[in-house]
Scaffold this active site. Structure first.
Site, PDB file in Angstrom:
ATOM      1  N   SER A 196      85.867  41.750  33.674  1.00 53.72           N
ATOM      2  CA  SER A 196      85.587  42.454  34.923  1.00 53.72           C
ATOM      3  C   SER A 196      85.698  41.470  36.093  1.00 53.72           C
ATOM      4  O   SER A 196      86.746  40.861  36.276  1.00 53.72           O
ATOM      5  CB  SER A 196      84.224  43.147  34.861  1.00 53.72           C
ATOM      6  OG  SER A 196      84.066  44.094  35.897  1.00 53.72           O
ATOM      7  N   GLU A 322      88.274  52.573  31.560  1.00 55.09           N
ATOM      8  CA  GLU A 322      87.346  51.631  32.182  1.00 55.09           C
ATOM      9  C   GLU A 322      86.221  52.327  32.962  1.00 55.09           C
ATOM     10  O   GLU A 322      85.047  52.128  32.706  1.00 55.09           O
ATOM     11  CB  GLU A 322      88.109  50.708  33.143  1.00 55.09           C
ATOM     12  CG  GLU A 322      89.144  49.815  32.492  1.00 55.09           C
ATOM     13  CD  GLU A 322      88.579  48.530  31.920  1.00 55.09           C
ATOM     14  OE1 GLU A 322      87.349  48.349  31.943  1.00 55.09           O
ATOM     15  OE2 GLU A 322      89.383  47.712  31.433  1.00 55.09           O
ATOM     16  N   HIS A 418      84.551  50.665  30.163  1.00 54.65           N
ATOM     17  CA  HIS A 418      84.348  49.307  30.655  1.00 54.65           C
ATOM     18  C   HIS A 418      83.329  48.587  29.776  1.00 54.65           C
ATOM     19  O   HIS A 418      82.283  49.149  29.448  1.00 54.65           O
ATOM     20  CB  HIS A 418      83.838  49.409  32.090  1.00 54.65           C
ATOM     21  CG  HIS A 418      83.989  48.169  32.905  1.00 54.65           C
ATOM     22  ND1 HIS A 418      85.192  47.528  33.074  1.00 54.65           N
ATOM     23  CD2 HIS A 418      83.075  47.448  33.634  1.00 54.65           C
ATOM     24  CE1 HIS A 418      85.025  46.483  33.876  1.00 54.65           C
ATOM     25  NE2 HIS A 418      83.753  46.410  34.215  1.00 54.65           N
TER      26      HIS A 418
END
Length: 499
Positions: A196, A322, A418
């Site tokens: 990320s 995600e 995610h």
């Protein structure tokens, strides 16, 4: 707290003094020694607040490195998608080292340096998921680093150094160069990795000339680069200072308690309202590494396309869904709104929308929320994978996508969301709070594949599948449905209409 009465200690030297860590398991028999909270810089408080990081001062005797150090993240209990707890204290610039061979200066094992995510305003290196014991088992010394977050790390201040969080990354990597041999690592074989915002940090460093001597390869998971434009950087900085009623200077802002700055930061960067998602997709992050004309002189993609970091092998990829979870809770409502309207409101219109829907028929079949979530995911993450790999040209680059879908009921159900790849990458499926993300009994075989590829890349410079740079489009698919080929010759074709 660590129970020090039952520990078997390990010691190693650093340039600032000797440190005492502790063993998990037996030395020389698959055990891993942990050294936690070693300062690489002086606490960024008092006169050093909003300053560039200053190397840690030497100490006498042996310093205990038995507990995680203070974190820049404040107050967060760390029970989001990844458990990343906050630790109170001022000495927030520290590293954690995990090694199978502490003190063996001639071992020269490859090194992995992990940079945590959290949108550049949250996250913590004290996560149990980031423990390096699985990499130690594979002969890799592992380091996790901290850095200043939010306004303290990245905000514009009239008379302060820019990109203070980036400077923290650089000094932490300098610490690795100077000290890692004492923990059995080879400073010439350092791989940086992160997820990320941490993945964005990896790409930022890859495209930064000032960082090239600090690592030799990189792995970016779900990278979220910021590349905040200079005008935006200054506008947000002035906005925060105005909300606090002080001048946008070190003197003015240093007089404000940390809690108030965090409140002003949240207000100044909040994305809300019916057009919030569209604004985020169009404008990107407003607090993170900025194009300051000093450390970062141009957008990361431009720097990579110009050949910066081309000598360094890179692996990058993203999960398939995600950010789909941000709309999954509204699935029952979204199903009544025409998909063309939903996507149009998010900025996808005309022929591009038609082509995109045609390329993603399987996702459309899962419902309007799934299609909208995939579009948001593609705009924020998956198109960036293709653009970065393409910009690298013939520089050694491998691409993957993560397709494993959570079986946990609720907001993550039936999606490759995610962070879902992180516990597989670290091979820590037995750690805390994995099941709420992955669902019960996540497959160890997938962890073996994912972690095995990561270890292979760190050790040998090759993750084990054909490179995109040799055959553009080539993509390793992790966790796909039964019958899905492990390697897809055009794995990111569904995002092509957005490029």
């Amino acid at each position: 707290m660590t129970d020090t009465t039952t520990l078997r200690y390990a010691e190693a030297d650093t340039v600032t003094g000797r440190v005492r860590g502790f063993w998990r398991g037996e030395p020389g028999a698959g055990g891993s020694a942990a050294f936690l909270g070693i300062p690489f810089a002086q606490p960024p408080v008092g006169d050093l607040r909003f300053a560039a990081p200053v190397p840690a001062q030497p100490w006498q005797g042996v310093r205990d490195a038995l507990e995680y150090g203070a974190t820049a993240q404040r107050g967060d209990p760390g029970v989001t998608l990844i458990p990343e707890p906050s630790v109170p204290g001022d000495a927030t610039l520290n590293v954690n080292v995990f090694t199978p061979v502490p003190g063996e200066t001639r071992a020269a094992l490859p090194v992995l340096v992990w940079i945590h995510g959290g949108g550049y305003f949250a996250g913590s290196p004290a996560s149990p998921w980031y423990d390096g014991r699985a990499f130690n088992r594979d002969g890799v010394v592992t380091v996790s680093i901290s850095y200043r977050l939010g306004f303290d790390g990245f905000g514009w201040i009239e008379d302060a150094p820019s990109n203070r969080g980036v400077r923290d990354w650089l000094l932490a990597l300098e610490w690795v160069q100077a000290n890692i041999a004492q923990f059995g690592g080879d400073p010439s074989r350092v791989t940086i990795a992160g997820q990320s915002a941490g993945g964005g940090a990896v790409l930022t460093l890859l495209g930064m000339p000032a960082a090239q001597h600090l690592f030799h390869s990189a792995w970016a998971l779900s990278a979220a680069t910021a590349d905040v434009a200079s005008a935006t950087w200054q506008r947000i900085g002035r906005d925060i200072a105005a909300r606090l009623g002080v001048a946008p200077t070190r003197a003015g802002l240093s007089a404000v308690p940390e809690e108030r700055i965090v409140e002003a930061q949240k207000a100044a960067t909040e994305v809300s309202g019916s057009d919030g998602v569209t604004k985020l997709l169009d404008d990107g992050l407003t607090l993170g590494p900025s194009i300051d004309g000093d450390l970062i002189t141009r957008p990361t993609l431009e720097s990579i396309a110009a050949g910066v970091g081309a000598d360094k092998p890179l692996v990058l990829g993203a999960t398939e869904d995600e950010f789909s979870m941000i709309v999954s809770g509204a699935a029952s409502k979204l199903r009544w709104i025409p998909l063309a309207v939903l996507l149009g409101k998010a900025g996808l219109k005309g022929g591009t929308r038609t082509a995109y829907l045609a390329a993603n028929r399987d996702v459309v079949a899962r419902g309007h929320a799934a299609a909208l979530g995939r579009y948001v995911t593609d705009r924020m993450f998956r198109t960036a994978v293709v653009k970065t790999a393409t910009a690298r040209g013939t520089a050694p680059t491998w691409v993957y996508r993560y397709a494993f879908r959570s079986t946990q009921p609720g907001m993550t159900h039936d999606m490759a969301v995610h962070c879902i790849d992180v516990p597989f990458w670290f091979d820590c499926l037995d750690s805390v709070r994995v099941e709420p993300l992955t669902g019960p009994n996540p497959p160890q075989s997938l962890a073996d594949q994912t972690h095995g590829a990561a270890a292979s890349f760190v050790v040998d410079g090759d993750p084990g599948w054909p490179a995109w740079s040799s055959a553009p489009g080539t993509t390793r698919v992790f966790g796909g449905a039964p019958g899905t080929p492990a390697v897809d010759p055009d794995g990111y074709a569904p995002v092509a209409p957005l490029l």
